[in-house]
Design an enzyme around this catalytic site. Structure first.
Site, PDB file in Angstrom:
ATOM      1  CB  THR A 115      -0.885  -0.009   1.273  1.00  0.00           C
ATOM      2  OG1 THR A 115      -1.937  -0.937   1.088  1.00  0.00           O
ATOM      3  CG2 THR A 115      -1.504   1.323   1.602  1.00  0.00           C
ATOM      4  NE  ARG A 146      -9.220  -7.276   1.720  1.00  0.00           N
ATOM      5  CZ  ARG A 146      -8.248  -6.407   1.966  1.00  0.00           C
ATOM      6  NH1 ARG A 146      -7.940  -5.483   1.074  1.00  0.00           N
ATOM      7  NH2 ARG A 146      -7.575  -6.438   3.086  1.00  0.00           N
ATOM      8  CB  VAL A 147     -13.589  -2.913   0.671  1.00  0.00           C
ATOM      9  CG1 VAL A 147     -13.106  -1.573   1.193  1.00  0.00           C
ATOM     10  CG2 VAL A 147     -14.243  -2.750  -0.706  1.00  0.00           C
ATOM     11  CG  ASP A 193      -6.406  -1.074   6.315  1.00  0.00           C
ATOM     12  OD1 ASP A 193      -6.204  -1.767   5.293  1.00  0.00           O
ATOM     13  OD2 ASP A 193      -5.485  -0.453   6.887  1.00  0.00           O
ATOM     14  CB  THR A 207       0.646  -0.144   4.917  1.00  0.00           C
ATOM     15  OG1 THR A 207       0.886  -1.302   4.102  1.00  0.00           O
ATOM     16  CG2 THR A 207       1.924   0.212   5.648  1.00  0.00           C
ATOM     17  N   GLY A 208      -0.862  -2.825   5.966  1.00  0.00           N
ATOM     18  CA  GLY A 208      -0.751  -4.142   6.576  1.00  0.00           C
ATOM     19  C   GLY A 208      -1.998  -4.949   6.273  1.00  0.00           C
ATOM     20  N   GLY A 235      -5.326  -5.552   6.256  1.00  0.00           N
ATOM     21  CA  GLY A 235      -6.429  -4.629   6.493  1.00  0.00           C
ATOM     22  C   GLY A 235      -7.529  -5.149   7.392  1.00  0.00           C
TER      23      GLY A 235
HETATM   24  N1  ASP Z   1      -3.989  -2.518   4.148  1.00  0.00           N
HETATM   25  C1  ASP Z   1      -4.147  -2.900   2.767  1.00  0.00           C
HETATM   26  C2  ASP Z   1      -5.394  -3.715   2.628  1.00  0.00           C
HETATM   27  O1  ASP Z   1      -5.671  -4.505   3.498  1.00  0.00           O
HETATM   28  C3  ASP Z   1      -3.034  -3.669   2.229  1.00  0.00           C
HETATM   29  C4  ASP Z   1      -1.672  -3.156   2.543  1.00  0.00           C
HETATM   30  O2  ASP Z   1      -1.493  -2.282   3.338  1.00  0.00           O
HETATM   31  O3  ASP Z   1      -0.731  -3.651   1.966  1.00  0.00           O
HETATM   32  O4  ASP Z   1      -6.050  -3.610   1.617  1.00  0.00           O
END
Ligand code: ASP
Length: 287
Positions: free
Chosen positions: A155, A183-184, A186, A205-206, A208
């Site tokens: 992200t 799919r959505v 965070d 980021t991570g 979600g």
């Molecule tokens: N947080 C983002 C999501 O879950 C993905 C990411 O941060 O890499 O869509």
């Protein structure tokens, strides 16, 4: 003490592979960090411009670097939030446009709503003549190699405090790799992936799903506001809560005093920080 110098952090995602070199990303982030110092620009302009450039680079799992979902569609999410007004805008599961973050900003500025999703978001983008992706197959250059983890990530995001004391945050993503249709995560959820108010600006980021269940971005603000925590303690507390639920990732945050915090419990976080004294720090794997 409030700073009159702009303070800025950007991230290029929590998805980091121990064996891979990130020299290109580090050079790119350093250049963007230097550009962010453009005196006079508002915090909102700075975060949107940085995220738009990160989206267009194809180096991160957002914008051009996004991967298709399991049905072969490129569905992108983004959001922005303005600290002083607490106005926010977001798009979710958006298909067919170059810059989701610009669209999120337009939702904030041009509509009475906070989020538009799916076909309606695309229709809004067409009405406002946003730049389209002519051919998804040739435009997108997926930056993340699918791996075996359940929710691999990537992200981009940015937070800024400008010379007039205004905070802003923006985040954009292609979502987790191998995600299912519609799919959505965070990233477009105000309070989960992005938050800005008069105290803090936060971008996450991570994985979600865990950041949503922890309401991580707004939790950083709540810890400062109600708990009197320092920014570093608040970011650590929010990340610990994500970890407690079983997730990992990273958070960048700035407060109204110009303090910065960039922490992760993932393998790393691609990031660049412009401190109040003008010093620029770029890192991926080191804490
Ligand atoms: N947080 C983002 C999501 O879950 C993905 C990411 O941060 O890499 O869509």
């Amino acid at each position: 003490m409030a700073t009159s110098r702009p303070v800025f952090i950007l991230h290029g995602g929590a998805g980091v592979l121990a064996a891979r070199s990130y020299d290109r990303e580090e050079a790119h982030m350093a250049e963007l960090a230097r550009k962010s110092l453009d005196a006079g620009a508002s915090a909102m302009d700075v975060v949107c411009s940085a995220v738009r450039t990160l989206e267009a680079s194809g180096l991160y799992v957002a914008g051009k670097g996004s991967s298709p979902n399991r049905s072969g569609h490129y569905e992108l999410d983004a959001s922005v939030m303005d600290g002083p007004s607490r106005k926010a805008g977001a798009v979710a599961a958006l298909e067919g446009f170059i810059s989701p973050v610009e669209l999120a900003r337009a939702v904030m500025n041009e509509t009475p709503h906070v989020m538009l999703a799916g076909a309606g978001a695309a229709s809004f983008a067409r009405q406002h003549a946003f730049e389209r992706v002519a051919d998804p197959k040739s435009y997108y250059t997926p930056a993340g190699a699918p791996d075996t983890r359940e929710l691999p990530t990537g992200t981009v995001g940015a937070v800024a405090l400008d010379g007039r004391g205004r905070l802003a945050a923006a985040t954009s993503t292609g979502g987790t790799l191998n995600k299912v249709w519609s799919r959505v995560g965070d990233t477009p959820i105000i309070g989960s992936g992005t938050w800005a108010d008069e105290r803090v600006a936060v971008s996450c980021t991570g994985q979600g799903e865990y950041f949503m269940r922890a309401n991580a971005a707004a939790d950083v603000s709540a810890r400062v506001r109600y708990g009197g925590e320092t920014l570093d303690a608040a970011v650590k507390g929010a990340l610990d809560d994500v970890a407690h639920l079983g997730g990992d990732g990273s958070i960048i945050a700035i407060d109204a005093e110009g303090n910065v915090s960039a922490q992760f419990n993932s393998a790393g976080m691609k990031r660049a920080i412009v401190h109040a004294d003008g010093r620029i720090e770029v890192a991926v794997k080191t804490r």
